[in-house]
Design a protein around this motif. Sequence first.
Motif, mmCIF file in Angstrom:
data_model
loop_
_atom_site.group_PDB
_atom_site.id
_atom_site.type_symbol
_atom_site.label_atom_id
_atom_site.label_comp_id
_atom_site.label_asym_id
_atom_site.label_seq_id
_atom_site.Cartn_x
_atom_site.Cartn_y
_atom_site.Cartn_z
ATOM 1 N N LYS A 69 0.830 -1.221 0.000
ATOM 2 C CA LYS A 69 0.000 0.000 0.000
ATOM 3 C C LYS A 69 0.859 1.264 0.000
ATOM 4 O O LYS A 69 0.655 2.175 -0.808
ATOM 5 N N SER A 70 1.839 1.298 0.921
ATOM 6 C CA SER A 70 2.705 2.480 0.977
ATOM 7 C C SER A 70 3.507 2.620 -0.308
ATOM 8 O O SER A 70 3.789 3.729 -0.764
ATOM 9 N N THR A 71 3.861 1.490 -0.896
ATOM 10 C CA THR A 71 4.603 1.515 -2.156
ATOM 11 C C THR A 71 3.786 2.231 -3.238
ATOM 12 O O THR A 71 4.331 3.025 -4.009
ATOM 13 N N LEU A 181 -2.741 9.923 2.086
ATOM 14 C CA LEU A 181 -2.841 9.746 3.536
ATOM 15 C C LEU A 181 -2.457 8.310 3.882
ATOM 16 O O LEU A 181 -3.207 7.384 3.582
ATOM 17 N N ASP A 182 -1.277 8.127 4.466
ATOM 18 C CA ASP A 182 -0.808 6.771 4.751
ATOM 19 C C ASP A 182 -1.067 6.416 6.212
ATOM 20 O O ASP A 182 -0.271 6.738 7.080
ATOM 21 N N GLU A 183 -2.176 5.750 6.453
ATOM 22 C CA GLU A 183 -2.604 5.350 7.795
ATOM 23 C C GLU A 183 -2.433 6.501 8.793
ATOM 24 O O GLU A 183 -1.806 6.324 9.844
ATOM 25 N N PRO A 184 -3.000 7.668 8.504
ATOM 26 C CA PRO A 184 -2.705 8.836 9.333
ATOM 27 C C PRO A 184 -3.326 8.779 10.727
ATOM 28 O O PRO A 184 -2.941 9.559 11.587
HETATM 29 MG MG MG Z 1 2.425 0.988 4.796
#
Ligand code: MG
Length: 276
Positions: A69-71, A181-184
Amino acid sequence: MIFYIEDVPPEAQTLLNGGIDMEDTQLSLKNVSFSYHSRSGEVRALDSISFHVRAGEFVAIVGPSGCGKSTILSLIAGLLRPESGDITFYTEDPHDKKPGIGYMLQRDHLFEWRSVYRNIILGLEINHQLTPEKKAKVLAMAEDYGLTPFLSKKPSELSGGLKQRAALVRTMALEPDILLLDEPFSALDYQTRLNVSADICRIIRSAKKTAILITHDLSEAISLAERVIVLSGRPSRVLKEIPIRLTLQDDSPLAARNAPEFKTYFNLLWEELNHG
Ligand code: MG
Ligand code: ADP
């Protein structure tokens, strides 16, 4: 096969059956694959990922931990390059400039040695954009988000929710076209999280920003997003895109979770993640 979910309004049924509107597309990923190469070998993270995001849309991406996901966000932000496939931004800008990307992460990344005010102007300062007009805009935003009384405080004096608001103001100050928004909210405790996520989401919506939210919390995805993209385990593929339409009783953070359709969507996502 025609896909039908009980309790879901008719227009959402049409969307579920592939009627997703390509109009106003702002960003598209087409067959994007990516692997990390390190000394210990290759990690295949993404396998031919395709989806698109419309201007002003709020999309959530869910998937198992470590699936990539972050990728995906790093690729969209241009911090990584796809190994194959295309990432395209559509813009009405005649000069076709690259869209501004705002990033918000799990930790608020506020600097303790700077006041809240000096934190929220940090992005502008770094980018040499701290003009009187931009400063005024940031102060107006801080006022809107209830941060004015805390501007001279240190980040540690703020609650988790206020810190995330300050982080959002700092991100929005650069007037990004797309927010990533990465797991904010995942560092916040459950109760704070409910309030802050609904709150932040309302701010993003009213600013009509395009947002892509990564979360591993299905309830959060359903309650905040207009569409949820479900990813498989690594190497990640898109299992399904599910448009969310909820009947809301009121404007409270809990309203979405109490919507009559909520449970149906939850079960659908759960099934997809576990057996997709
Ligand atoms: Mg991640
Ligand atoms: P997610 O955000 O879904 O948890 P990531 O996108 O962070 O997953 O990572 C996807 C996979 O790639 C994970 O298995 C992770 O360990 C691996 N990975 C991430 N960054 C690197 C890196 N710099 N080098 C090697 N492998 C990496």
